[in-house]
Design a protein around this motif. Sequence first.
Motif, PDB file in Angstrom:
ATOM      1  N   LEU A  44    -107.737  26.755  -2.107  1.00 30.10           N
ATOM      2  CA  LEU A  44    -106.850  25.710  -1.593  1.00 30.10           C
ATOM      3  C   LEU A  44    -106.188  24.938  -2.735  1.00 30.10           C
ATOM      4  O   LEU A  44    -104.988  24.648  -2.686  1.00 30.10           O
ATOM      5  CB  LEU A  44    -107.625  24.757  -0.690  1.00 30.10           C
ATOM      6  CG  LEU A  44    -108.084  25.348   0.640  1.00 30.10           C
ATOM      7  CD1 LEU A  44    -109.035  24.386   1.336  1.00 30.10           C
ATOM      8  CD2 LEU A  44    -106.890  25.679   1.530  1.00 30.10           C
ATOM      9  N   PHE A  45    -106.948  24.595  -3.759  1.00 34.34           N
ATOM     10  CA  PHE A  45    -106.430  23.820  -4.879  1.00 34.34           C
ATOM     11  C   PHE A  45    -105.317  24.573  -5.606  1.00 34.34           C
ATOM     12  O   PHE A  45    -104.290  23.988  -5.962  1.00 34.34           O
ATOM     13  CB  PHE A  45    -107.553  23.465  -5.856  1.00 34.34           C
ATOM     14  CG  PHE A  45    -107.081  22.643  -7.017  1.00 34.34           C
ATOM     15  CD1 PHE A  45    -106.901  21.267  -6.875  1.00 34.34           C
ATOM     16  CD2 PHE A  45    -106.808  23.224  -8.245  1.00 34.34           C
ATOM     17  CE1 PHE A  45    -106.454  20.490  -7.938  1.00 34.34           C
ATOM     18  CE2 PHE A  45    -106.353  22.455  -9.308  1.00 34.34           C
ATOM     19  CZ  PHE A  45    -106.178  21.094  -9.155  1.00 34.34           C
ATOM     20  N   ASN A  46    -105.514  25.872  -5.831  1.00 30.64           N
ATOM     21  CA  ASN A  46    -104.547  26.678  -6.580  1.00 30.64           C
ATOM     22  C   ASN A  46    -103.323  27.067  -5.772  1.00 30.64           C
ATOM     23  O   ASN A  46    -102.350  27.566  -6.334  1.00 30.64           O
ATOM     24  CB  ASN A  46    -105.209  27.942  -7.129  1.00 30.64           C
ATOM     25  CG  ASN A  46    -106.195  27.635  -8.227  1.00 30.64           C
ATOM     26  OD1 ASN A  46    -106.069  26.637  -8.933  1.00 30.64           O
ATOM     27  ND2 ASN A  46    -107.204  28.477  -8.362  1.00 30.64           N
ATOM     28  N   ASP A  47    -103.354  26.864  -4.471  1.00 31.57           N
ATOM     29  CA  ASP A  47    -102.236  27.279  -3.624  1.00 31.57           C
ATOM     30  C   ASP A  47    -101.245  26.137  -3.451  1.00 31.57           C
ATOM     31  O   ASP A  47    -101.564  25.101  -2.884  1.00 31.57           O
ATOM     32  CB  ASP A  47    -102.738  27.719  -2.254  1.00 31.57           C
ATOM     33  CG  ASP A  47    -101.588  28.080  -1.339  1.00 31.57           C
ATOM     34  OD1 ASP A  47    -100.761  28.922  -1.743  1.00 31.57           O
ATOM     35  OD2 ASP A  47    -101.490  27.503  -0.246  1.00 31.57           O
ATOM     36  N   THR A  48    -100.038  26.359  -3.951  1.00 31.39           N
ATOM     37  CA  THR A  48     -98.952  25.403  -3.723  1.00 31.39           C
ATOM     38  C   THR A  48     -97.765  26.100  -3.059  1.00 31.39           C
ATOM     39  O   THR A  48     -96.699  25.525  -2.919  1.00 31.39           O
ATOM     40  CB  THR A  48     -98.501  24.755  -5.051  1.00 31.39           C
ATOM     41  OG1 THR A  48     -98.133  25.788  -5.969  1.00 31.39           O
ATOM     42  CG2 THR A  48     -99.609  23.908  -5.655  1.00 31.39           C
ATOM     43  N   ASN A  49     -97.973  27.357  -2.636  1.00 34.01           N
ATOM     44  CA  ASN A  49     -96.904  28.156  -2.044  1.00 34.01           C
ATOM     45  C   ASN A  49     -96.742  27.948  -0.548  1.00 34.01           C
ATOM     46  O   ASN A  49     -95.684  28.222  -0.001  1.00 34.01           O
ATOM     47  CB  ASN A  49     -97.154  29.651  -2.292  1.00 34.01           C
ATOM     48  CG  ASN A  49     -97.234  29.986  -3.760  1.00 34.01           C
ATOM     49  OD1 ASN A  49     -96.640  29.316  -4.587  1.00 34.01           O
ATOM     50  ND2 ASN A  49     -97.978  31.017  -4.089  1.00 34.01           N
ATOM     51  N   HIS A  50     -97.782  27.520   0.124  1.00 34.95           N
ATOM     52  CA  HIS A  50     -97.781  27.468   1.580  1.00 34.95           C
ATOM     53  C   HIS A  50     -97.763  26.042   2.106  1.00 34.95           C
ATOM     54  O   HIS A  50     -98.202  25.120   1.437  1.00 34.95           O
ATOM     55  CB  HIS A  50     -99.012  28.213   2.122  1.00 34.95           C
ATOM     56  CG  HIS A  50     -99.062  29.632   1.666  1.00 34.95           C
ATOM     57  ND1 HIS A  50     -99.896  30.037   0.647  1.00 34.95           N
ATOM     58  CD2 HIS A  50     -98.373  30.720   2.050  1.00 34.95           C
ATOM     59  CE1 HIS A  50     -99.717  31.332   0.448  1.00 34.95           C
ATOM     60  NE2 HIS A  50     -98.790  31.775   1.272  1.00 34.95           N
ATOM     61  N   LYS A  51     -97.261  25.903   3.298  1.00 37.10           N
ATOM     62  CA  LYS A  51     -97.264  24.608   3.982  1.00 37.10           C
ATOM     63  C   LYS A  51     -98.398  24.618   5.009  1.00 37.10           C
ATOM     64  O   LYS A  51     -98.168  24.730   6.214  1.00 37.10           O
ATOM     65  CB  LYS A  51     -95.917  24.351   4.629  1.00 37.10           C
ATOM     66  CG  LYS A  51     -94.796  24.195   3.617  1.00 37.10           C
ATOM     67  CD  LYS A  51     -93.505  23.830   4.284  1.00 37.10           C
ATOM     68  CE  LYS A  51     -92.335  23.613   3.396  1.00 37.10           C
ATOM     69  NZ  LYS A  51     -92.353  23.844   2.025  1.00 37.10           N
ATOM     70  N   ILE A  52     -99.609  24.510   4.519  1.00 37.10           N
ATOM     71  CA  ILE A  52    -100.796  24.600   5.367  1.00 37.10           C
ATOM     72  C   ILE A  52    -100.910  23.346   6.229  1.00 37.10           C
ATOM     73  O   ILE A  52    -100.819  22.230   5.728  1.00 37.10           O
ATOM     74  CB  ILE A  52    -102.057  24.795   4.504  1.00 37.10           C
ATOM     75  CG1 ILE A  52    -101.944  26.105   3.723  1.00 37.10           C
ATOM     76  CG2 ILE A  52    -103.313  24.779   5.370  1.00 37.10           C
ATOM     77  CD1 ILE A  52    -103.002  26.282   2.665  1.00 37.10           C
ATOM     78  N   LYS A  53    -101.100  23.574   7.528  1.00 37.38           N
ATOM     79  CA  LYS A  53    -101.268  22.477   8.482  1.00 37.38           C
ATOM     80  C   LYS A  53    -102.738  22.245   8.821  1.00 37.38           C
ATOM     81  O   LYS A  53    -103.145  21.126   9.080  1.00 37.38           O
ATOM     82  CB  LYS A  53    -100.514  22.797   9.780  1.00 37.38           C
ATOM     83  CG  LYS A  53     -99.018  22.844   9.621  1.00 37.38           C
ATOM     84  CD  LYS A  53     -98.272  23.462  10.792  1.00 37.38           C
ATOM     85  CE  LYS A  53     -98.575  22.883  12.136  1.00 37.38           C
ATOM     86  NZ  LYS A  53     -97.751  23.435  13.224  1.00 37.38           N
ATOM     87  N   TYR A  54    -103.521  23.348   8.848  1.00 32.34           N
ATOM     88  CA  TYR A  54    -104.909  23.269   9.291  1.00 32.34           C
ATOM     89  C   TYR A  54    -105.831  24.043   8.362  1.00 32.34           C
ATOM     90  O   TYR A  54    -105.516  25.143   7.938  1.00 32.34           O
ATOM     91  CB  TYR A  54    -105.080  23.874  10.693  1.00 32.34           C
ATOM     92  CG  TYR A  54    -104.101  23.374  11.707  1.00 32.34           C
ATOM     93  CD1 TYR A  54    -104.183  22.062  12.189  1.00 32.34           C
ATOM     94  CD2 TYR A  54    -103.095  24.193  12.192  1.00 32.34           C
ATOM     95  CE1 TYR A  54    -103.282  21.605  13.132  1.00 32.34           C
ATOM     96  CE2 TYR A  54    -102.191  23.732  13.137  1.00 32.34           C
ATOM     97  CZ  TYR A  54    -102.292  22.442  13.602  1.00 32.34           C
ATOM     98  OH  TYR A  54    -101.391  21.977  14.530  1.00 32.34           O
ATOM     99  N   VAL A  55    -106.991  23.467   8.105  1.00 32.99           N
ATOM    100  CA  VAL A  55    -108.087  24.179   7.450  1.00 32.99           C
ATOM    101  C   VAL A  55    -109.290  24.053   8.378  1.00 32.99           C
ATOM    102  O   VAL A  55    -109.723  22.944   8.694  1.00 32.99           O
ATOM    103  CB  VAL A  55    -108.411  23.602   6.062  1.00 32.99           C
ATOM    104  CG1 VAL A  55    -109.730  24.166   5.533  1.00 32.99           C
ATOM    105  CG2 VAL A  55    -107.282  23.897   5.078  1.00 32.99           C
ATOM    106  N   ILE A  56    -109.793  25.197   8.825  1.00 29.75           N
ATOM    107  CA  ILE A  56    -110.994  25.243   9.654  1.00 29.75           C
ATOM    108  C   ILE A  56    -112.125  25.710   8.753  1.00 29.75           C
ATOM    109  O   ILE A  56    -112.102  26.827   8.239  1.00 29.75           O
ATOM    110  CB  ILE A  56    -110.844  26.218  10.839  1.00 29.75           C
ATOM    111  CG1 ILE A  56    -109.523  26.017  11.584  1.00 29.75           C
ATOM    112  CG2 ILE A  56    -112.054  26.131  11.757  1.00 29.75           C
ATOM    113  CD1 ILE A  56    -109.344  24.678  12.231  1.00 29.75           C
TER     114      ILE A  56
END
Length: 127
Positions: free
Chosen positions: A79-91
């Motif tokens: 999650l920390f390394n990802d800046t490519n996506h517009k994540i709305k939810y983390v389950i």
Amino acid sequence: MNLESIYSEEITWAVIGDILNKEKYAYKILKNFENKGYNVVGVTPYDEIDGEMKELKDIDLNIEGVNLCVSPSKGYENLFNDTNHKIKYVIAQPGARSEKIKELCKDRGIEYIEACTLVTLIKKNRI
């Protein structure tokens, strides 16, 4: 927002965990998502497995939901390394949860939910 309504949204999911081991929850969640027609991709953060995506940031699709089935340290790292996506939810599944992940999600405006995907969706006959 409840899980049933989140899982009814038409978004693309990433399942992060041991997606190649049929005995693991990551594999079961990924296969059940696929069998029900969800847009889903598997990510395995284990270096010893060749030919599979190793990090969330490597996915070219627009990921809006992440299902964590991996150690908290690997989940946080992805999650920390990802800046490519517009994540709305983390389950976060049992065993994948941490305050550090929860805080990262809060800082990025991501809804963080601690739940068991298989139990939730089986009850709704979605998986």
